[in-house]
Design a protein around this motif. Structure first.
Motif, mmCIF file in Angstrom:
data_model
loop_
_atom_site.group_PDB
_atom_site.id
_atom_site.type_symbol
_atom_site.label_atom_id
_atom_site.label_comp_id
_atom_site.label_asym_id
_atom_site.label_seq_id
_atom_site.Cartn_x
_atom_site.Cartn_y
_atom_site.Cartn_z
ATOM 1 N N ASP A 42 0.868 -1.171 0.000
ATOM 2 C CA ASP A 42 0.000 0.000 0.000
ATOM 3 C C ASP A 42 0.906 1.222 0.000
ATOM 4 O O ASP A 42 1.521 1.546 1.011
ATOM 5 N N ASP A 43 1.030 1.868 -1.130
ATOM 6 C CA ASP A 43 1.920 3.019 -1.276
ATOM 7 C C ASP A 43 1.137 4.298 -1.015
ATOM 8 O O ASP A 43 0.338 4.733 -1.846
ATOM 9 N N GLY A 44 1.369 4.896 0.142
ATOM 10 C CA GLY A 44 0.632 6.089 0.521
ATOM 11 C C GLY A 44 0.893 7.286 -0.381
ATOM 12 O O GLY A 44 0.115 8.242 -0.384
ATOM 13 N N ARG A 45 1.965 7.249 -1.156
ATOM 14 C CA ARG A 45 2.271 8.370 -2.054
ATOM 15 C C ARG A 45 1.154 8.564 -3.082
ATOM 16 O O ARG A 45 0.832 9.680 -3.461
ATOM 17 N N TYR A 46 0.567 7.440 -3.497
ATOM 18 C CA TYR A 46 -0.485 7.541 -4.502
ATOM 19 C C TYR A 46 -1.809 7.940 -3.868
ATOM 20 O O TYR A 46 -2.529 8.792 -4.394
ATOM 21 N N VAL A 47 -2.134 7.322 -2.775
ATOM 22 C CA VAL A 47 -3.429 7.547 -2.150
ATOM 23 C C VAL A 47 -3.575 8.982 -1.681
ATOM 24 O O VAL A 47 -4.644 9.575 -1.745
ATOM 25 N N SER A 48 -2.470 9.574 -1.174
ATOM 26 C CA SER A 48 -2.536 10.926 -0.621
ATOM 27 C C SER A 48 -2.333 12.013 -1.675
ATOM 28 O O SER A 48 -2.363 13.204 -1.353
ATOM 29 N N ASN A 49 -2.101 11.632 -2.901
ATOM 30 C CA ASN A 49 -1.864 12.614 -3.952
ATOM 31 C C ASN A 49 -3.200 13.090 -4.530
ATOM 32 O O ASN A 49 -3.923 12.336 -5.179
ATOM 33 N N TRP A 50 -3.533 14.335 -4.279
ATOM 34 C CA TRP A 50 -4.821 14.884 -4.720
ATOM 35 C C TRP A 50 -4.834 15.288 -6.198
ATOM 36 O O TRP A 50 -5.861 15.678 -6.725
ATOM 37 N N PHE A 51 -3.674 15.219 -6.838
ATOM 38 C CA PHE A 51 -3.576 15.770 -8.190
ATOM 39 C C PHE A 51 -3.637 14.691 -9.263
ATOM 40 O O PHE A 51 -3.313 14.960 -10.423
ATOM 41 N N ILE A 52 -4.019 13.486 -8.898
ATOM 42 C CA ILE A 52 -4.195 12.449 -9.909
ATOM 43 C C ILE A 52 -5.636 11.976 -9.882
ATOM 44 O O ILE A 52 -6.296 11.973 -8.833
ATOM 45 N N SER A 53 -6.117 11.575 -11.030
ATOM 46 C CA SER A 53 -7.499 11.132 -11.149
ATOM 47 C C SER A 53 -7.652 9.716 -10.599
ATOM 48 O O SER A 53 -6.665 9.022 -10.333
ATOM 49 N N GLU A 54 -8.889 9.293 -10.467
ATOM 50 C CA GLU A 54 -9.163 7.933 -10.001
ATOM 51 C C GLU A 54 -8.587 6.909 -10.967
ATOM 52 O O GLU A 54 -8.038 5.887 -10.552
ATOM 53 N N GLU A 55 -8.689 7.206 -12.261
ATOM 54 C CA GLU A 55 -8.144 6.296 -13.271
ATOM 55 C C GLU A 55 -6.622 6.212 -13.164
ATOM 56 O O GLU A 55 -6.045 5.128 -13.252
ATOM 57 N N GLN A 56 -5.991 7.359 -12.952
ATOM 58 C CA GLN A 56 -4.537 7.382 -12.790
ATOM 59 C C GLN A 56 -4.106 6.642 -11.527
ATOM 60 O O GLN A 56 -3.071 5.974 -11.505
ATOM 61 N N LEU A 57 -4.908 6.789 -10.472
ATOM 62 C CA LEU A 57 -4.607 6.104 -9.219
ATOM 63 C C LEU A 57 -4.655 4.593 -9.412
ATOM 64 O O LEU A 57 -3.760 3.870 -8.947
ATOM 65 N N GLU A 58 -5.674 4.115 -10.110
ATOM 66 C CA GLU A 58 -5.799 2.681 -10.339
ATOM 67 C C GLU A 58 -4.648 2.168 -11.196
ATOM 68 O O GLU A 58 -4.137 1.056 -10.974
ATOM 69 N N GLN A 59 -4.224 2.972 -12.170
ATOM 70 C CA GLN A 59 -3.099 2.566 -13.010
ATOM 71 C C GLN A 59 -1.808 2.539 -12.200
ATOM 72 O O GLN A 59 -0.976 1.637 -12.363
ATOM 73 N N ALA A 60 -1.653 3.508 -11.299
ATOM 74 C CA ALA A 60 -0.469 3.543 -10.433
ATOM 75 C C ALA A 60 -0.431 2.323 -9.519
ATOM 76 O O ALA A 60 0.630 1.730 -9.299
ATOM 77 N N LYS A 61 -1.580 1.958 -8.994
ATOM 78 C CA LYS A 61 -1.668 0.763 -8.149
ATOM 79 C C LYS A 61 -1.283 -0.482 -8.943
ATOM 80 O O LYS A 61 -0.526 -1.330 -8.467
ATOM 81 N N ALA A 62 -1.825 -0.592 -10.151
ATOM 82 C CA ALA A 62 -1.535 -1.760 -10.997
ATOM 83 C C ALA A 62 -0.048 -1.831 -11.325
ATOM 84 O O ALA A 62 0.550 -2.918 -11.315
ATOM 85 N N ASN A 63 0.562 -0.688 -11.594
ATOM 86 C CA ASN A 63 2.001 -0.672 -11.887
ATOM 87 C C ASN A 63 2.814 -1.086 -10.674
ATOM 88 O O ASN A 63 3.819 -1.808 -10.788
ATOM 89 N N SER A 64 2.399 -0.623 -9.497
ATOM 90 C CA SER A 64 3.113 -0.970 -8.269
ATOM 91 C C SER A 64 3.000 -2.458 -7.981
ATOM 92 O O SER A 64 3.986 -3.109 -7.606
ATOM 93 N N VAL A 65 1.801 -3.011 -8.157
ATOM 94 C CA VAL A 65 1.604 -4.442 -7.944
ATOM 95 C C VAL A 65 2.463 -5.242 -8.923
ATOM 96 O O VAL A 65 3.110 -6.227 -8.538
ATOM 97 N N ALA A 66 2.505 -4.823 -10.185
ATOM 98 C CA ALA A 66 3.300 -5.527 -11.192
ATOM 99 C C ALA A 66 4.782 -5.487 -10.844
ATOM 100 O O ALA A 66 5.497 -6.485 -10.992
ATOM 101 N N SER A 67 5.261 -4.332 -10.361
ATOM 102 C CA SER A 67 6.667 -4.199 -9.981
ATOM 103 C C SER A 67 7.005 -5.124 -8.817
ATOM 104 O O SER A 67 8.056 -5.782 -8.821
#
Length: 308
Positions: A42-67
Motif C-alpha cells: 500500500d503506497d501512501g504516495r499515490y493515495v494521498s496525492n490529490w492531483f491524480i485522477s481515479e483512473e490514474q490512481l488505479e493505473q499507479a496501483k496496478a504498476n506498483s503491484v506488477a513491480s
C-alpha cells in the motif's frame, strides 16, 4: 495439533534479508508443506496525492503491484529451484495484517510466518502494530522470526498455565502441548514445559490487617504449599504426554521475569505462547514477554477462538 500442510510466509520488500522465508523453506523441507509467498502493499504516495485522477490512481496501483510481483518472482524462482512446491500472490491492501487475515480465508494455511526486525535504537526485537494485530487476530499459529534466526531450532520452551481451564483459555494448554510434541518429534528438539505463578509477597500480607498478619515462617510455608499445589497441577496437565520430569519446570515470581530467565537457562530458540485476545490490547504478560525475549516466538490460539 499442528500439521504442516500449507505455510503462508509474509515477505517484506523493505528488507534485504527475509528470515521468515528462510525459516519457511527449512520447515517445508521437513514437512513437505505447500508454500505460499505473500506480499501486501500500500503506497501512501499515490493515495494521498490529490492531483491524480481515479483512473490514474488505479493505473499507479496496478504498476506498483506488477513491480512487486517481479520482485517476489525472484524469490519464488529460488524456492522452486530447490524442488519446493510454491506459489505467490501480491495484493494491494491496507492494513497489512488484515490482508493476511483475508488471505487465510482462501488459502488453508496451518502456519503463518512473519519476520520481525530489531528496533534501530534499542537492542531488542521491535514488534510493529501489524505484528500485534496478527497476534490478536490470526486464527492459525503465527511464527514471528527474528533476523538472527539462521540455524535450525534446537531448544523449544512451551509456556502453559494449568490454572486456566475455561472461557477464552479453554483448550489452549492442550493446543500448546500437542503442538510442542509434534514439533519436538518432527524437528528433533530438546523441549521444556514451563509454568510460573506469582505469589503474594510478605510485605503485602503484612500490610493487610484484615488478614491477621503473617510471620516470615508462615509466609515460607505459604510459598512451599503454593509451589507444591502448582507443581501437582502441572503434573496433572502433562500426564497424558511423555515428558520426563527434567522437562517440566515451575517457578514462583513475576511471570515475565520467570519466562525470560527460563528462555536463557534452557537456551530456547523457539518460545511457544498462548494468546487469547482478538479485541482491544493483547494481554500485558504476553506483550512484555514478546518485547523482552530474543528467540523466535510461536503464538497459538485455542480452538475456541473465533476470527473477527
Amino acid at each position: 495439533m499442528l500439521t504442516l500442510n500449507h505455510i503462508l510466509v509474509d515477505l517484506d520488500p523493505s528488507r534485504d534479508s527475509q528470515p521468515a522465508l528462510n525459516k519457511a523453506i527449512e520447515l517445508v523441507k521437513i514437512s513437505g508443506a505447500q508454500l505460499e509467498l505473500f506480499l501486501a502493499i500500500d503506497d501512501g504516495r499515490y493515495v494521498s496525492n490529490w492531483f491524480i485522477s481515479e483512473e490514474q490512481l488505479e493505473q499507479a496501483k496496478a504498476n506498483s503491484v506488477a513491480s512487486h510481483k517481479r520482485w517476489l518472482k525472484t524469490y519464488l524462482d529460488e524456492v522452486q529451484d530447490q524442488g519446493i512446491s510454491a506459489n505467490m500472490e501480491v495484493v494491494w491492501h491496507k492494513p497489512h495484517y488484515q490482508a493476511i487475515i483475508n488471505k487465510l480465508k482462501s488459502f488453508p494455511a496451518s502456519l503463518v510466518i512473519k519476520s520481525t526486525h530489531p528496533h534501530p535504537t534499542v537492542s531488542k526485537i521491535f514488534f510493529t502494530p501489524n505484528d500485534w494485530q496478527l497476534l490478536k487476530s490470526c486464527p492459525v499459529p503465527l511464527l514471528l522470526v527474528k533476523e538472527t534466526s539462521t540455524r535450525p531450532y534446537q531448544n523449544l520452551l512451551a509456556c502453559v498455565d494449568p490454572t486456566h481451564i475455561g472461557g477464552n483459555h479453554e483448550g489452549l494448554n492442550t493446543e500448546i502441548l500437542d503442538l510442542s510434541v509434534e514439533l519436538t518429534q518432527s524437528l528433533k528438539l530438546d523441549t521444556h514445559i514451563f509454568h510460573s505463578c506469582e505469589p503474594m509477597g510478605l510485605e503485602t500480607w503484612q500490610a493487610m490487617p484484615e488478614m491477621g498478619g503473617i510471620s516470615p515462617e508462615e509466609h515460607k510455608s505459604y510459598l512451599d504449599n503454593l509451589l507444591h499445589k502448582h507443581t501437582e497441577l502441572l503434573k496433572d496437565l502433562t500426564a497424558p504426554y511423555e515428558f520426563g520430569q527434567s522437562q517440566l519446570s515451575i517457578k514462583l515470581g513475576d511471570p515475565i521475569s520467570c519466562i525470560c530467565e527460563e528462555v536463557k537457562s534452557t537456551h530456547a530458540d523457539l518460545l511457544v505462547l498462548g494468546t487469547t485476545y482478538h479485541t482491544g490490547l493483547i494481554g500485558t504478560t504476553a506483550e512484555r514477554v514478546l518485547d523482552e525475549v530474543s528467540c523466535d516466538i510461536l503464538a497459538v490460539k485455542s480452538k475456541q477462538f473465533v476470527p473477527v
